[in-house]
Design a protein around this motif. Structure first.
Motif, PDB file in Angstrom:
ATOM      1  N   ALA A  68      -6.185   2.135 -13.869  1.00 44.56           N
ATOM      2  CA  ALA A  68      -7.468   1.846 -13.339  1.00 44.56           C
ATOM      3  C   ALA A  68      -7.255   0.342 -12.789  1.00 44.56           C
ATOM      4  O   ALA A  68      -7.660  -0.079 -11.615  1.00 44.56           O
ATOM      5  N   MET A  69      -6.758  -0.626 -13.591  1.00 42.40           N
ATOM      6  CA  MET A  69      -6.583  -1.843 -13.231  1.00 42.40           C
ATOM      7  C   MET A  69      -5.939  -2.103 -12.055  1.00 42.40           C
ATOM      8  O   MET A  69      -5.896  -3.201 -11.398  1.00 42.40           O
ATOM      9  N   GLN A  70      -4.591  -1.262 -11.836  1.00 48.52           N
ATOM     10  CA  GLN A  70      -3.916  -1.822 -10.817  1.00 48.52           C
ATOM     11  C   GLN A  70      -4.428  -1.134  -9.537  1.00 48.52           C
ATOM     12  O   GLN A  70      -4.691  -1.916  -8.528  1.00 48.52           O
ATOM     13  N   ARG A  71      -5.243   0.043  -9.679  1.00 46.71           N
ATOM     14  CA  ARG A  71      -6.314   0.341  -8.450  1.00 46.71           C
ATOM     15  C   ARG A  71      -7.067  -0.822  -8.103  1.00 46.71           C
ATOM     16  O   ARG A  71      -7.318  -1.150  -6.794  1.00 46.71           O
ATOM     17  N   GLN A  72      -7.723  -1.456  -9.037  1.00 48.57           N
ATOM     18  CA  GLN A  72      -8.547  -2.686  -8.681  1.00 48.57           C
ATOM     19  C   GLN A  72      -7.968  -3.794  -8.257  1.00 48.57           C
ATOM     20  O   GLN A  72      -8.388  -4.478  -7.094  1.00 48.57           O
ATOM     21  N   LYS A  73      -6.604  -3.834  -8.527  1.00 48.23           N
ATOM     22  CA  LYS A  73      -5.780  -5.196  -7.931  1.00 48.23           C
ATOM     23  C   LYS A  73      -5.671  -4.890  -6.481  1.00 48.23           C
ATOM     24  O   LYS A  73      -5.662  -5.671  -5.543  1.00 48.23           O
ATOM     25  N   VAL A  74      -5.023  -3.534  -6.346  1.00 46.50           N
ATOM     26  CA  VAL A  74      -4.626  -3.280  -4.957  1.00 46.50           C
ATOM     27  C   VAL A  74      -6.062  -3.362  -3.848  1.00 46.50           C
ATOM     28  O   VAL A  74      -6.142  -4.134  -2.785  1.00 46.50           O
ATOM     29  N   ALA A  75      -7.089  -3.006  -4.341  1.00 46.18           N
ATOM     30  CA  ALA A  75      -8.347  -3.135  -3.783  1.00 46.18           C
ATOM     31  C   ALA A  75      -8.727  -4.795  -3.524  1.00 46.18           C
ATOM     32  O   ALA A  75      -9.053  -5.303  -2.467  1.00 46.18           O
ATOM     33  N   ASP A  76      -8.658  -5.391  -4.496  1.00 46.48           N
ATOM     34  CA  ASP A  76      -8.884  -7.170  -4.585  1.00 46.48           C
ATOM     35  C   ASP A  76      -7.963  -7.664  -3.487  1.00 46.48           C
ATOM     36  O   ASP A  76      -8.313  -8.627  -2.744  1.00 46.48           O
ATOM     37  N   LEU A  77      -6.751  -7.107  -3.375  1.00 49.98           N
ATOM     38  CA  LEU A  77      -5.584  -7.924  -2.450  1.00 49.98           C
ATOM     39  C   LEU A  77      -6.221  -7.465  -1.027  1.00 49.98           C
ATOM     40  O   LEU A  77      -5.960  -8.322  -0.058  1.00 49.98           O
ATOM     41  N   HIS A  78      -6.558  -6.126  -0.884  1.00 56.02           N
ATOM     42  CA  HIS A  78      -7.164  -5.947   0.455  1.00 56.02           C
ATOM     43  C   HIS A  78      -8.196  -6.920   0.852  1.00 56.02           C
ATOM     44  O   HIS A  78      -8.287  -7.115   2.042  1.00 56.02           O
ATOM     45  N   ILE A  79      -9.157  -6.978  -0.002  1.00 50.92           N
ATOM     46  CA  ILE A  79     -10.340  -7.524   0.412  1.00 50.92           C
ATOM     47  C   ILE A  79      -9.945  -9.263   0.648  1.00 50.92           C
ATOM     48  O   ILE A  79     -10.359  -9.709   1.906  1.00 50.92           O
ATOM     49  N   THR A  80      -9.017  -9.564  -0.116  1.00 49.69           N
ATOM     50  CA  THR A  80      -8.605 -11.167   0.040  1.00 49.69           C
ATOM     51  C   THR A  80      -7.823 -11.126   1.613  1.00 49.69           C
ATOM     52  O   THR A  80      -8.038 -12.022   2.160  1.00 49.69           O
ATOM     53  N   SER A  81      -7.131 -10.093   1.612  1.00 51.91           N
ATOM     54  CA  SER A  81      -6.396 -10.103   3.092  1.00 51.91           C
ATOM     55  C   SER A  81      -7.171 -10.302   3.969  1.00 51.91           C
ATOM     56  O   SER A  81      -7.243 -11.003   5.293  1.00 51.91           O
ATOM     57  N   GLU A  82      -8.458  -9.392   4.141  1.00 47.74           N
ATOM     58  CA  GLU A  82      -9.510  -9.541   5.305  1.00 47.74           C
ATOM     59  C   GLU A  82      -9.888 -10.834   5.297  1.00 47.74           C
ATOM     60  O   GLU A  82     -10.342 -11.287   6.307  1.00 47.74           O
ATOM     61  N   ALA A  83     -10.362 -11.415   4.005  1.00 50.47           N
ATOM     62  CA  ALA A  83     -10.959 -12.789   4.378  1.00 50.47           C
ATOM     63  C   ALA A  83     -10.059 -13.823   4.624  1.00 50.47           C
ATOM     64  O   ALA A  83     -10.575 -14.750   5.405  1.00 50.47           O
ATOM     65  N   ILE A  84      -8.728 -13.699   4.287  1.00 51.56           N
ATOM     66  CA  ILE A  84      -7.605 -14.680   4.717  1.00 51.56           C
ATOM     67  C   ILE A  84      -7.728 -14.538   6.653  1.00 51.56           C
ATOM     68  O   ILE A  84      -7.812 -15.593   7.268  1.00 51.56           O
ATOM     69  N   LYS A  85      -7.746 -13.149   6.919  1.00 48.59           N
ATOM     70  CA  LYS A  85      -7.632 -12.926   8.263  1.00 48.59           C
ATOM     71  C   LYS A  85      -8.640 -13.614   9.215  1.00 48.59           C
ATOM     72  O   LYS A  85      -8.641 -14.427  10.110  1.00 48.59           O
ATOM     73  N   LEU A  86     -10.092 -13.491   8.501  1.00 46.33           N
ATOM     74  CA  LEU A  86     -11.043 -13.735   9.113  1.00 46.33           C
ATOM     75  C   LEU A  86     -11.204 -15.565   9.206  1.00 46.33           C
ATOM     76  O   LEU A  86     -11.587 -16.162  10.045  1.00 46.33           O
ATOM     77  N   THR A  87     -10.610 -16.229   8.248  1.00 49.65           N
ATOM     78  CA  THR A  87     -10.755 -17.519   7.997  1.00 49.65           C
ATOM     79  C   THR A  87      -9.772 -17.949   8.739  1.00 49.65           C
ATOM     80  O   THR A  87      -9.882 -19.061   9.613  1.00 49.65           O
ATOM     81  N   ALA A  88      -8.632 -17.421   9.009  1.00 52.82           N
ATOM     82  CA  ALA A  88      -7.495 -17.660   9.885  1.00 52.82           C
ATOM     83  C   ALA A  88      -8.099 -17.779  11.149  1.00 52.82           C
ATOM     84  O   ALA A  88      -7.882 -18.687  12.112  1.00 52.82           O
ATOM     85  N   TYR A  89      -9.123 -16.760  11.815  1.00 50.40           N
ATOM     86  CA  TYR A  89      -9.491 -16.670  12.925  1.00 50.40           C
ATOM     87  C   TYR A  89     -10.303 -18.114  13.096  1.00 50.40           C
ATOM     88  O   TYR A  89     -10.246 -18.509  14.477  1.00 50.40           O
ATOM     89  N   ARG A  90     -11.227 -18.089  12.247  1.00 47.71           N
ATOM     90  CA  ARG A  90     -12.148 -19.434  12.166  1.00 47.71           C
ATOM     91  C   ARG A  90     -11.309 -20.785  12.386  1.00 47.71           C
ATOM     92  O   ARG A  90     -11.577 -21.655  13.217  1.00 47.71           O
ATOM     93  N   LEU A 102       1.042  -1.263  -0.003  1.00 41.79           N
ATOM     94  CA  LEU A 102       0.035  -0.018  -0.026  1.00 41.79           C
ATOM     95  C   LEU A 102       0.907   1.276   0.170  1.00 41.79           C
ATOM     96  O   LEU A 102       0.563   2.157  -0.674  1.00 41.79           O
ATOM     97  N   ALA A 103       1.995   1.150   0.808  1.00 40.65           N
ATOM     98  CA  ALA A 103       2.737   2.313   0.807  1.00 40.65           C
ATOM     99  C   ALA A 103       3.402   2.401  -0.714  1.00 40.65           C
ATOM    100  O   ALA A 103       3.539   3.807  -0.973  1.00 40.65           O
ATOM    101  N   LEU A 104       3.867   1.480  -1.326  1.00 41.24           N
ATOM    102  CA  LEU A 104       4.276   1.694  -2.607  1.00 41.24           C
ATOM    103  C   LEU A 104       3.291   1.951  -3.563  1.00 41.24           C
ATOM    104  O   LEU A 104       3.486   3.266  -4.352  1.00 41.24           O
ATOM    105  N   ALA A 105       1.950   1.763  -3.516  1.00 44.60           N
ATOM    106  CA  ALA A 105       0.983   2.066  -4.395  1.00 44.60           C
ATOM    107  C   ALA A 105       0.546   3.448  -4.068  1.00 44.60           C
ATOM    108  O   ALA A 105       0.080   4.294  -4.987  1.00 44.60           O
ATOM    109  N   ARG A 106       0.656   4.098  -2.843  1.00 42.21           N
ATOM    110  CA  ARG A 106       0.377   5.506  -2.595  1.00 42.21           C
ATOM    111  C   ARG A 106       1.328   6.436  -3.330  1.00 42.21           C
ATOM    112  O   ARG A 106       1.018   7.378  -3.592  1.00 42.21           O
TER     113      ARG A 106
END
Ligand SMILES: Cc1cc2nc3c(=O)[nH]c(=O)nc-3n(C[C@H](O)[C@H](O)[C@H](O)COP(=O)(O)OP(=O)(O)OC[C@H]3O[C@@H](n4cnc5c(N)ncnc54)[C@H](O)[C@@H]3O)c2cc1C
Length: 370
Positions: free
Chosen positions: A271-293, A261-265
């Motif tokens: 536009a495609m790269q912004r989408q990719k950054v957002a996607d990676l953030h979403i996946t990161s949250e999903a992984i974190k919650l699945t790890a909690y489970r 994120l620091a590099l992206a800022r």
């Protein structure tokens, strides 16, 4: 599911955060001998192997608390521990299957970083299909002599001991007749050869290991002679869980999403790269919650998290190298270039993506074997 931390968990988080702030300095690294020294300091602070029982120097931490501690140490910038195979894979196997004498001999030096461990499981023709292993253990007096070859052994050169699987009953097949040993890596001349394997990231973190009559005492059998498969399963379960928590992009090490994120800022994004950054953030949250489970239930979620976190780790480093442009081709000091070159290993080590999918298909989704 309530994801808020309890009062005790909040207190634990504050405690480890403060300890890390007081004890981490810029010279702390995972390479030897700094890695040994770091493990010694972790042990002194009570963080050397939090999941181990208190009587063996741990904190008796449950999976979630253990994760919380690892998360805080990672956030504080602590290096991945050189002792991780000892504290995370071999130590728990000794705790679960070893007798009192074995625990007394091996657990304290694992904890304080005096003895580093490697894992001697994979062979040229036995990786995903570990039960095909052919390294032989031949009984001689009270001990055993070993003949054969292992491969992909991380930290073999740095290690004093390896958790090793060998076929000790020559008439046996598959998972029967295998014994697990605490194998001493320092051997008489000519009995053991370690050949580093050069990786495309320029390092040589894993090795081929050849045994020609290497010796191991009968006292170093972990579990029962011929009962090594049960020890292997304990080891592999711990390995998969340790590699599946979604911290960092390289199994808890390497650049993080925050680094991307620091590099992206500071980069002009398409536009495609912004989408990719957002996607990676979403996946990161999903992984974190699945790890909690995974940490609050146990079992199958480890395969889900490992599958998701491995591919995500590759994608973060791929995008970072893309954003770096021409600099992405150079081995500069951002860490992303090296991580990008190591990242293909994520979907192989600790159980390949295809094998994790097989486990999911059969054990979670109840599909018939292919
Ligand atoms: C970074 C790293 C560190 C490692 N460190 C260690 C270590 O310290 N100690 C150790 O013992 N090992 C270590 N390994 C080895 C690792 O455990 C093996 O690489 C892994 O188990 C895969 O085995 P293999 O490489 O023999 O591939 P194979 O098992 O030969 O697989 C080859 C391909 O076939 C696919 N495949 C295999 N079986 C099936 C199946 N049933 N269904 C579908 N597809 C299948 C695989 O997914 C893969 O794509 C390490 C590996 C890596 C990458």
């Amino acid at each position: 599911m309530d994801l808020r931390l309890t009062t005790e968990q909040e207190a634990l988080r504050r405690e480890v955060r403060k300890w890390a702030k007081d004890n981490l300095d810029s010279g702390t690294s995972s390479g030897t001998p700094a890695g040994r020294e770091w493990q010694r300091r972790l042990a002194e602070g009570g963080w050397g192997a939090p999941a181990w029982p208190v009587e063996w120097g741990g904190r008796g931490a449950g999976p979630f608390e253990n994760h919380l501690i690892a998360q805080e140490l990672a956030l504080a910038g602590a290096p991945a521990s050189l002792a991780v195979i000892g504290t995370g894979w071999a130590g728990p196997a000794i705790l679960a299957h070893g007798g009192e004498a074995l625990k007394r001999r091996f657990l304290p030096p694992i904890l304080n970083g005096e003895e580093i461990w490697c894992q001697l499981f994979s062979e040229p023709d036995a990786g995903s299909d570990l039960a095909a292993l052919r390294t032989r253990g031949v009984k001689q007096g009270d001990g055993w002599r070993l003949f054969g070859q292992k491969i992909w052994t991380s930290y073999a050169l740095e290690s004093e001991y390896g958790i090793l699987l060998a076929r000790t009953d020559p008439a046996s097949q598959r998972q029967h007749g295998i014994t697990c040993f605490a194998f001493p890596m320092r051997q008489p001349e000519g009995r053991l050869e370690i050949r580093p394997i050069r990786q495309m990231d320029g390092r040589a973190t894993f090795n081929e290991v050849f045994f020609d009559g290497a010796e191991v005492s009968g006292d170093n059998v972990i579990g029962e002679v011929g009962g090594g498969w049960a020890v292997a399963i304990t080891t592999l379960m711990n390995e998969r869980t340790n590699l599946s928590t979604g911290l960092g992009t390289l199994w808890g090490d390497g650049p993080t999403l925050a680094d991307l994120l620091a590099l992206a800022r500071r980069t002009r994004l398409t536009a495609m790269q912004r989408q990719k950054v957002a996607d990676l953030h979403i996946t990161s949250e999903a992984i974190k919650l699945t790890a909690y489970r995974m940490l609050s239930t146990s079992g199958s979620a480890a395969s889900v998290t490992k599958l998701a976190a491995d591919r995500w780790g590759q994608q973060v480093n791929e995008l970072a190298v893309e954003l770096l442009g021409m600099d992405g081709l150079l081995m500069a000091d951002s860490g992303f270039q090296r991580a990008f070159l190591f990242a293909p290993a994520l979907t192989i080590g600790g159980g390949t993506t295809e094998v994790q999918k097989n486990i999911l298909a059969q054990r979670v989704l109840g599909l018939p074997r292919g």
